[in-house]
Each structure stands twice: as C-alpha cells, then as structure tokens.
Design a protein around this motif. Structure first.
Motif, PDB file in Angstrom:
ATOM      1  N   VAL A 125       0.841  -1.207   0.000  1.00  0.00           N
ATOM      2  CA  VAL A 125       0.000   0.000   0.000  1.00  0.00           C
ATOM      3  C   VAL A 125       0.873   1.254   0.000  1.00  0.00           C
ATOM      4  O   VAL A 125       0.615   2.196  -0.762  1.00  0.00           O
ATOM      5  CB  VAL A 125      -0.981  -0.017   1.192  1.00  0.00           C
ATOM      6  CG1 VAL A 125      -1.747   1.296   1.285  1.00  0.00           C
ATOM      7  CG2 VAL A 125      -1.964  -1.179   1.039  1.00  0.00           C
ATOM      8  N   GLY A 126       1.939   1.256   0.797  1.00  0.00           N
ATOM      9  CA  GLY A 126       2.849   2.408   0.806  1.00  0.00           C
ATOM     10  C   GLY A 126       3.470   2.646  -0.562  1.00  0.00           C
ATOM     11  O   GLY A 126       3.508   3.782  -1.052  1.00  0.00           O
ATOM     12  N   SER A 127       3.908   1.553  -1.205  1.00  0.00           N
ATOM     13  CA  SER A 127       4.557   1.699  -2.519  1.00  0.00           C
ATOM     14  C   SER A 127       3.600   2.271  -3.549  1.00  0.00           C
ATOM     15  O   SER A 127       3.995   3.048  -4.421  1.00  0.00           O
ATOM     16  CB  SER A 127       5.113   0.347  -2.989  1.00  0.00           C
ATOM     17  OG  SER A 127       4.078  -0.472  -3.504  1.00  0.00           O
ATOM     18  N   ARG A 128       2.316   1.902  -3.457  1.00  0.00           N
ATOM     19  CA  ARG A 128       1.361   2.385  -4.453  1.00  0.00           C
ATOM     20  C   ARG A 128       0.978   3.845  -4.223  1.00  0.00           C
ATOM     21  O   ARG A 128       0.645   4.553  -5.173  1.00  0.00           O
ATOM     22  CB  ARG A 128       0.098   1.514  -4.470  1.00  0.00           C
ATOM     23  CG  ARG A 128       0.342   0.086  -4.919  1.00  0.00           C
ATOM     24  CD  ARG A 128       1.114  -0.033  -6.200  1.00  0.00           C
ATOM     25  NE  ARG A 128       0.419   0.553  -7.337  1.00  0.00           N
ATOM     26  CZ  ARG A 128       0.890   0.544  -8.580  1.00  0.00           C
ATOM     27  NH1 ARG A 128       2.079   0.019  -8.855  1.00  0.00           N
ATOM     28  NH2 ARG A 128       0.210   1.097  -9.551  1.00  0.00           N
TER      29      ARG A 128
ATOM     30  N   LEU B  38       7.217  13.180 -11.005  1.00  0.00           N
ATOM     31  CA  LEU B  38       8.474  13.301 -10.260  1.00  0.00           C
ATOM     32  C   LEU B  38       9.597  12.644 -11.064  1.00  0.00           C
ATOM     33  O   LEU B  38       9.360  11.691 -11.816  1.00  0.00           O
ATOM     34  CB  LEU B  38       8.351  12.622  -8.896  1.00  0.00           C
ATOM     35  CG  LEU B  38       7.262  13.150  -7.950  1.00  0.00           C
ATOM     36  CD1 LEU B  38       7.438  12.537  -6.564  1.00  0.00           C
ATOM     37  CD2 LEU B  38       7.266  14.667  -7.855  1.00  0.00           C
ATOM     38  N   PRO B  39      10.835  13.157 -10.916  1.00  0.00           N
ATOM     39  CA  PRO B  39      11.944  12.556 -11.662  1.00  0.00           C
ATOM     40  C   PRO B  39      12.118  11.083 -11.311  1.00  0.00           C
ATOM     41  O   PRO B  39      11.929  10.690 -10.156  1.00  0.00           O
ATOM     42  CB  PRO B  39      13.172  13.364 -11.191  1.00  0.00           C
ATOM     43  CG  PRO B  39      12.640  14.612 -10.590  1.00  0.00           C
ATOM     44  CD  PRO B  39      11.275  14.278 -10.062  1.00  0.00           C
ATOM     45  N   GLN B  40      12.496  10.296 -12.322  1.00  0.00           N
ATOM     46  CA  GLN B  40      12.839   8.900 -12.068  1.00  0.00           C
ATOM     47  C   GLN B  40      14.110   8.865 -11.228  1.00  0.00           C
ATOM     48  O   GLN B  40      14.857   9.842 -11.241  1.00  0.00           O
ATOM     49  CB  GLN B  40      13.056   8.170 -13.401  1.00  0.00           C
ATOM     50  CG  GLN B  40      11.782   7.896 -14.169  1.00  0.00           C
ATOM     51  CD  GLN B  40      10.995   6.716 -13.606  1.00  0.00           C
ATOM     52  OE1 GLN B  40      11.128   6.367 -12.433  1.00  0.00           O
ATOM     53  NE2 GLN B  40      10.141   6.128 -14.433  1.00  0.00           N
ATOM     54  N   PRO B  41      14.395   7.800 -10.433  1.00  0.00           N
ATOM     55  CA  PRO B  41      13.672   6.528 -10.435  1.00  0.00           C
ATOM     56  C   PRO B  41      12.566   6.429  -9.377  1.00  0.00           C
ATOM     57  O   PRO B  41      12.255   5.315  -8.964  1.00  0.00           O
ATOM     58  CB  PRO B  41      14.782   5.530 -10.132  1.00  0.00           C
ATOM     59  CG  PRO B  41      15.680   6.268  -9.191  1.00  0.00           C
ATOM     60  CD  PRO B  41      15.605   7.716  -9.590  1.00  0.00           C
ATOM     61  N   SER B  42      11.960   7.541  -8.946  1.00  0.00           N
ATOM     62  CA  SER B  42      10.946   7.455  -7.882  1.00  0.00           C
ATOM     63  C   SER B  42       9.796   6.524  -8.290  1.00  0.00           C
ATOM     64  O   SER B  42       9.412   5.641  -7.525  1.00  0.00           O
ATOM     65  CB  SER B  42      10.409   8.848  -7.548  1.00  0.00           C
ATOM     66  OG  SER B  42       9.868   9.464  -8.699  1.00  0.00           O
ATOM     67  N   ARG B  43       9.250   6.749  -9.503  1.00  0.00           N
ATOM     68  CA  ARG B  43       8.117   5.925  -9.914  1.00  0.00           C
ATOM     69  C   ARG B  43       8.558   4.483 -10.168  1.00  0.00           C
ATOM     70  O   ARG B  43       7.877   3.536  -9.756  1.00  0.00           O
ATOM     71  CB  ARG B  43       7.480   6.497 -11.184  1.00  0.00           C
ATOM     72  CG  ARG B  43       6.086   5.960 -11.436  1.00  0.00           C
ATOM     73  CD  ARG B  43       5.531   6.479 -12.747  1.00  0.00           C
ATOM     74  NE  ARG B  43       5.926   5.652 -13.868  1.00  0.00           N
ATOM     75  CZ  ARG B  43       6.580   6.062 -14.949  1.00  0.00           C
ATOM     76  NH1 ARG B  43       6.939   7.329 -15.074  1.00  0.00           N
ATOM     77  NH2 ARG B  43       6.883   5.213 -15.909  1.00  0.00           N
ATOM     78  N   GLY B  44       9.702   4.330 -10.811  1.00  0.00           N
ATOM     79  CA  GLY B  44      10.212   2.990 -11.107  1.00  0.00           C
ATOM     80  C   GLY B  44      10.435   2.164  -9.853  1.00  0.00           C
ATOM     81  O   GLY B  44      10.025   0.999  -9.776  1.00  0.00           O
ATOM     82  N   LEU B  45      11.062   2.769  -8.855  1.00  0.00           N
ATOM     83  CA  LEU B  45      11.345   2.022  -7.620  1.00  0.00           C
ATOM     84  C   LEU B  45      10.071   1.643  -6.882  1.00  0.00           C
ATOM     85  O   LEU B  45       9.931   0.527  -6.387  1.00  0.00           O
ATOM     86  CB  LEU B  45      12.262   2.839  -6.701  1.00  0.00           C
ATOM     87  CG  LEU B  45      13.722   2.942  -7.148  1.00  0.00           C
ATOM     88  CD1 LEU B  45      14.531   3.760  -6.146  1.00  0.00           C
ATOM     89  CD2 LEU B  45      14.340   1.544  -7.297  1.00  0.00           C
ATOM     90  N   SER B  46       9.114   2.588  -6.788  1.00  0.00           N
ATOM     91  CA  SER B  46       7.863   2.277  -6.082  1.00  0.00           C
ATOM     92  C   SER B  46       7.111   1.166  -6.812  1.00  0.00           C
ATOM     93  O   SER B  46       6.491   0.302  -6.181  1.00  0.00           O
ATOM     94  CB  SER B  46       6.990   3.529  -5.945  1.00  0.00           C
ATOM     95  OG  SER B  46       6.630   4.034  -7.216  1.00  0.00           O
ATOM     96  N   TRP B  47       7.176   1.169  -8.144  1.00  0.00           N
ATOM     97  CA  TRP B  47       6.527   0.113  -8.922  1.00  0.00           C
ATOM     98  C   TRP B  47       7.169  -1.246  -8.625  1.00  0.00           C
ATOM     99  O   TRP B  47       6.481  -2.253  -8.414  1.00  0.00           O
ATOM    100  CB  TRP B  47       6.639   0.441 -10.418  1.00  0.00           C
ATOM    101  CG  TRP B  47       6.119  -0.613 -11.351  1.00  0.00           C
ATOM    102  CD1 TRP B  47       4.819  -0.986 -11.520  1.00  0.00           C
ATOM    103  CD2 TRP B  47       6.896  -1.420 -12.244  1.00  0.00           C
ATOM    104  NE1 TRP B  47       4.747  -1.973 -12.473  1.00  0.00           N
ATOM    105  CE2 TRP B  47       5.997  -2.254 -12.933  1.00  0.00           C
ATOM    106  CE3 TRP B  47       8.262  -1.511 -12.537  1.00  0.00           C
ATOM    107  CZ2 TRP B  47       6.412  -3.178 -13.893  1.00  0.00           C
ATOM    108  CZ3 TRP B  47       8.677  -2.421 -13.493  1.00  0.00           C
ATOM    109  CH2 TRP B  47       7.765  -3.247 -14.154  1.00  0.00           C
TER     110      TRP B  47
END
Lengths: 153, 153, 153
Positions: free
Chosen positions: C109-112, C123-132
C-alpha cells in the motif's frame, strides 16, 4: 466452505458477480466481431490470416471507431466490475445485512447493464455518465462498509 | 480458514491462480525491458532519465511495435486472467467435483501459456485465437457452474 | 464466515485491500476531471454534451497529455493493485504469520501511494520505477508463499 454456501448473502453475491463477469467477458468476442466485420486489426499475423497480399496488410492494420468504442467499454468494465467483485467478496465475508447487501449488488449490476447499452449504442449523455457514477458509488459504499466492519469489529 | 486449506480443490485453485497471476505480472517487466532496449518511452520523466539533451526527448517519446505487442498481451491477460481468478474462487467455494475443477484450472492455465507464446512470438493465426477461446470458454463454464450451484442449492 | 472476521490477518488484509481499491477507483473521477477541464473527450456523445456546434466537435475529440497520464496511472493500478488483492486474499487464506503478512500489506500500500504521487506529479525517475518494483516484488513474494503453502501442506 459448506457454511459459505449456506449463507444467503454469499449465494446472492456469487450470482450477481458471475452475471457481471460474464457481461464483462462478452466484450472480448464483441470486439473480435467488430475487428472481423470492420476489417481492422492490431497484429500483423491477424491481417495475414485475412489476406496474403502484401498490399492488403496496411489496409487491414488500422483502427476503427466501432472497435475502439468496444475496447473503451471493455476497459471501463475492467476499471469498474473488477473492483466491485474484489470488494464485494470482502464485503460479503464481513457478514453484512442481507437486504442492504442485495441493494448494493442489484444497484451495481443494473447500473452496468445500463452503462453497456449507453456506451455501445452511443446514447446521449448523461446516460452513460450517470450509470458509471451509480456503479462507482455502490462500490465505494461497500469499501466504506468493509473498512468500518474491520475497524469496529 | 484451516478448513479451506484442507480442501484439495482450494489448494489446487490457489496453486494455478498463483501461477497464472505470476505469468500476468511478468508482462510488466517484459514491457519495461522492451521500453529500455528499444528506447521507446511514454513519459517525459522516463525519457529525461535516459538523456538530458532536449533534442533527444522527442526521439525517446515514441511508440514501438515490440512495446505495443507486449502491452496488448498484458491487456489480454487483464481481460482473461483476472476474470478466471475471480470466478475461479467463487467456483471453488461452491464445492465442485475435484476432478472437474482440476480440468478447468489446467485447461485455463495451459491455454494462457500457449496464448502468451503465440502473442509474443507472433505465431501464425489461429494459434493465438484458439488459445484465447479455450481460456474464455473455460471461464464461462465456471460462471455457469457458479450460477447453477447457487440457484439450485 | 464469522471465523474469518475473527482472524487478524483477514481483518488487516480487508482494510488494506479496501484502501488500495479506493485509491485505484479514484483514478476514474481524476481522469474525468481532466477530460472536463482540458476539454479532451474520447466519445462523440461526450463532446456533444459540451457543445452542439459541429465545428466544436473536432476540437473536443482530442487526446490531452494530462488525461493520458491519468489513464496510464490508472492502467498501472489495474496491472498492480488487482493482482495484489487477488493473491493477497489467497495468501490470507493459507494462514500466514500475522507479522509477515502485515509487512507485505503495508509495503504494497505504501509503494502504491508513492507510485501515484510520482506518476501524477511527474516526479523525476527513479521514484516511480522504484515504487513500482517494490509493489511488484511484494506481490510476487505473496505468490511464492501461496505456492509454497499449498505444495507443502
């Protein structure tokens, strides 16, 4: 397990969930039917199965408004029906009031049948918008019930 | 709960559902791999992570046929695997004949493995079409069983 | 059923599943809000509800980057949240260690939530990539637990 089948809310949920899943799945053949009759394919191998002539390939690999409409309707089902079944099962397992649960299940299934007709036959708005909102609110209401039930257990 | 784990149909369903969910989820990394190697991104921030030069941005924000094929395969999984797991759980909970249930689970999982190979390696039709139809009919058969079980309980 | 509500892992799962389903469903109204404010519609009847003038129709039937971004975020939720809820329920029913289960549910849930913020505000990567990836690994870990539990029961 035997005990779940004894529960009238579970039987009712299983019936309505199955109906609305069948409705959602029929969008696949519906889209395929439009692809065949409108001659509008997304994959080279699908076009090749229609005609071996290289000049036909480009003509067959195209998008068509009827196909795209069916795909959008199918996508909306994925976004609406799947959450309903997921949260509906949890809602059922929290032991809700049978009448209240039935109101939710019937409102949702009814709203999605209206939504499909409104989408596929391009009925004037707000028919599609309203049916979508009824389905959304029904599902969110079940989410609220689940959270309330587990927090105040 | 302990009683569910004692049920052989439930254990069988849980295993096949987990396998086919893993298969579906692997389409995400597969698509990401194609995006990285084909240099075809959908978001500005993804392109910016590859190159800071403004002239590269437009070149990186493009669609690529390999990426699109992986996305279509993933979408077909969402449209097929998710309904299978949803109705498969309800089917399992109605207490079906274990052999008959196993036939359904194996036919579905087998059909989806064939479907993925046929899609990702662009095998000639009707390989993909037939595997898709087998999965569809298996799921619809479980929908029928669920409705029959709850109506004639 | 009463026994399921007595189980702390089930109550915990139901709560987190409901939260993440609500989050996913809110992408629908979010997309609709962008369609209304950006005046970017996919259906003729939606454009017609905005303006009856034929010359406006073409202007209103267009794609918009904000709308497309919300749709991509919604699609990623379908590809991530739905498998989490499906396998999470099976995982819960195999009777996992409560602490270990809670770690999985909270990590997902936190990651999503991070993923949604990273996607919608670019937001700049890798924020979205890592959370995914965190969400993906959490779900695959639950798949592994389910398969292990049913094989070594």
């Amino acid at each position: 397990m035997a005990s779940l089948m004894e529960d009238e809310v579970f039987r009712s949920f299983a019936k309505y969930a199955a109906i609305v899943i069948v409705k959602m799945m029929l969008m696949g053949p519906w889209t395929a039917y439009y692809r065949m009759t409108r001659k509008a394919f997304a994959n080279e191998e699908d076009a090749a199965a229609q005609s071996k002539k290289p000049e036909d390939k480009k003509r067959l690999l195209r998008s068509d408004e009827d196909v795209e409409r069916a795909r959008r309707c199918h996508q909306n089902d994925l976004e609406s029906v799947v959450p309903f079944v997921l949260i509906g099962l949890l809602f059922t397992l929290t032991g809700p009031d049978p009448f209240w649960a039935l109101v939710h299940f019937r409102a949702f299934v009814g709203s999605r049948l209206v939504h499909t007709v409104a989408y596929m036959f391009a009925l004037p708005q707000p028919s599609r918008g309203l049916s979508w909102i009824v389905g959304l609110l029904t599902t969110l209401s079940m989410c609220h019930s689940v959270i309330h039930a587990v927090l105040f257990h």
